[in-house]
Design an enzyme around this catalytic site. Structure first.
Site, PDB file in Angstrom:
ATOM      1  N   HIS A  28       0.820  -1.217   0.000  1.00  0.00           N
ATOM      2  CA  HIS A  28       0.000   0.000   0.000  1.00  0.00           C
ATOM      3  C   HIS A  28       0.852   1.264   0.000  1.00  0.00           C
ATOM      4  O   HIS A  28       0.377   2.339  -0.395  1.00  0.00           O
ATOM      5  CB  HIS A  28      -0.929  -0.002   1.212  1.00  0.00           C
ATOM      6  CG  HIS A  28      -2.250   0.652   0.974  1.00  0.00           C
ATOM      7  ND1 HIS A  28      -2.404   1.744   0.141  1.00  0.00           N
ATOM      8  CD2 HIS A  28      -3.485   0.384   1.451  1.00  0.00           C
ATOM      9  CE1 HIS A  28      -3.671   2.122   0.135  1.00  0.00           C
ATOM     10  NE2 HIS A  28      -4.352   1.309   0.908  1.00  0.00           N
ATOM     11  N   CYS A  29       2.111   1.176   0.425  1.00  0.00           N
ATOM     12  CA  CYS A  29       2.953   2.373   0.396  1.00  0.00           C
ATOM     13  C   CYS A  29       3.257   2.798  -1.035  1.00  0.00           C
ATOM     14  O   CYS A  29       3.665   3.943  -1.276  1.00  0.00           O
ATOM     15  CB  CYS A  29       4.248   2.145   1.164  1.00  0.00           C
ATOM     16  SG  CYS A  29       5.441   1.064   0.343  1.00  0.00           S
TER      17      CYS A  29
END
Length: 462
Positions: A137-138
């Site tokens: 998700h980063c």
């Protein structure tokens, strides 16, 4: 080198705060067979995926978080570490595919390598195969991840950049003090109104995070194992409901989730209350000129979904009213402002704060419901048609379930992730969503009138 924003890095720190969670998001594309030769497919997928610089980069972190992590090129990139092959056991049905997908998504990505995996899956029933894309998700939010997924498909073209038209030189005009003061007053009052709205939104968000939801089995510690289930509903039915009751697609989706969670709580012997289901609803703040960027550009809203109401139409009206109120409360603006302010704070301070907060037993938010618009046209990979596109949300912050919604062609897919031990009934949650949409679609064919109380009543015999 490009530094991570505080929001991007926050997903790393949230993952670090709980050894049982993986902050990866994903999607499954189910394709018509037969599967192409794996070597040919790997070469083609590698070429398409690595055209995105982020997929060829690794994180460089700093000791003691003295600086934000940076994206740097991976000089030793080995595509075989990322494009992998698997097969599901017979009979290759959805249950087998989803059990395998849960096993893949629950494992953390190796931070010493680029933070993505692409699994090619054989052995599905009806001569089908699948591709599962998993990214941290980063790297990207749901909108950016969907855009990245479309790069795997035939005929992909880069989105046209949004450019400002050239400025025209305006003729000089004499300065009118009255006009100048009027414009200045309007600007200052506009800024004050926006600031006030953002402040109210910030207070709403703070209250949502600090005020505990009604106690239930929906929150608490999680294990490192997951369950995954999906359901797909007709976009034609959803749009018919939207037109009939003057609501949005998101309203319909959240109502279906509401009704199914209510059924889940009752099935577990728990009484649904007004404060039982405060939900994290991400909101995209991505501008058109950032459509192709791999990063996170989201704010949040924290509405209570109305599980206390037993009637699905009343739930729809309540969801619409609460989402309208949340949109007008300034929560979206406050979330963006808080993130912008955090980016101005020294990174060691924000990193420490996020990790500390992540270790606290969060009790305000109960579940996640994220809605991402997907391609409305059917896609192909090496000439094979993508039949289904199924989202996989992350699970963190002591949430035991999460729901992602993704539209594709003529369907809206709900992907449900759950803790293996604490949410063994994710299949029933999926069934309940389908049942709620079906009921709303049936109700949308009737004749309704407004009541003095502002609700809708079915006209008998209509």
């Amino acid at each position: 080198m490009e530094q991570l924003t505080i929001l991007d890095a926050g997903f790393l720190q949230a993952e670090d705060s709980d050894p049982h969670v993986s902050l990866a998001i994903g999607a499954i594309a189910v394709l018509a067979g037969p599967m192409p030769d794996f070597a040919v497919l790997t070469a083609e997928l590698a070429e398409r995926i690595t055209s995105v610089p982020r997929f060829t980069q690794v994180l460089r972190t700093h000791p003691l978080d003295l600086g934000a992590p940076e994206w740097v090129d991976d000089a030793s990139l080995d595509i075989s570490h990322h494009v992998r092959r698997a097969a599901v056991p017979r009979p290759g049905d959805d249950a087998a595919l989803f059990r395998w997908a849960a096993d893949v998504i629950e494992h953390r990505l190796d931070r010493d390598r680029p933070l993505w995996e692409c699994w090619v899956v054989d052995g599905l029933a009806h001569n089908r195969w699948a591709i599962l894309i998993k990214i941290h998700h980063c790297m990207a939010d749901g909108v950016a991840a969907t855009q990245l997924l479309t790069r795997l498909c035939d005929g992909y073209t880069e989105p046209a950049e949004t450019r400002r038209p050239p400025r025209r030189r305006l003729p000089a005009v004499p300065l009118n003090p009255v006009d100048w003061l009027t414009a200045a007053w309007r600007t200052s009052t506009g800024l004050t109104a926006a600031t006030t709205q953002a402040l109210h939104g910030a207070l709403d968000i703070a209250g949502g995070l600090l005020r505990p939801a009604a106690a239930s089995s929906l929150t608490g510690p999680v294990t490192d194992m997951r369950r995954y289930a999906t359901v797909e509903v007709s976009m034609h039915d959803v749009e018919k409901i939207c037109q009939r009751f003057e609501v949005t697609v998101n309203d319909v989706a959240l109502t279906a989730i509401t009704d199914s969670f209510r059924t889940m709580l009752l099935r577990r012997g728990e009484q649904p209350r007004r404060t039982s289901l405060r939900t994290l609803v991400p909101v995209s703040v991505r501008s058109g000129d950032a459509a192709g960027r791999a990063d996170n550009r989201v704010s949040i809203m924290l509405p209570y979904l109305p599980v206390e109401k037993s009637d699905v139409l009343q739930q729809l009206q309540a969801v619409h009213a609460r989402m309208t109120r949340a949109k007008g409360s300034g929560q979206r603006q406050a979330g963006s402002a808080l993130i912008a302010a955090a980016n101005a704070i020294p990174f060691p301070v924000t990193a420490w704060a996020v990790r500390t907060l992540g270790r606290l037993p969060q009790r305000g938010i109960v579940t996640l419901a994220t809605n991402v618009p997907g391609p409305r046209k059917r896609m192909r990979v090496l000439g094979r048609e993508v039949i289904r596109l199924l989202p996989i949300p992350p699970l963190a912050m002591r949430l035991r379930t999460g729901v992602a919604m993704l539209s594709y062609a003529d369907h809206l897919a709900f992907g449900i992730i759950g803790d293996y031990d604490a949410a063994p009934d994710v299949d029933e949650l999926a069934t309940g969503i389908e049942r709620a949409v079906s009921e709303l679609a049936e109700l949308s064919t009737g004749h309704w009138r407004s009541t003095p109380a502002g609700t809708l009543a079915l006209v008998q015999g209509g």
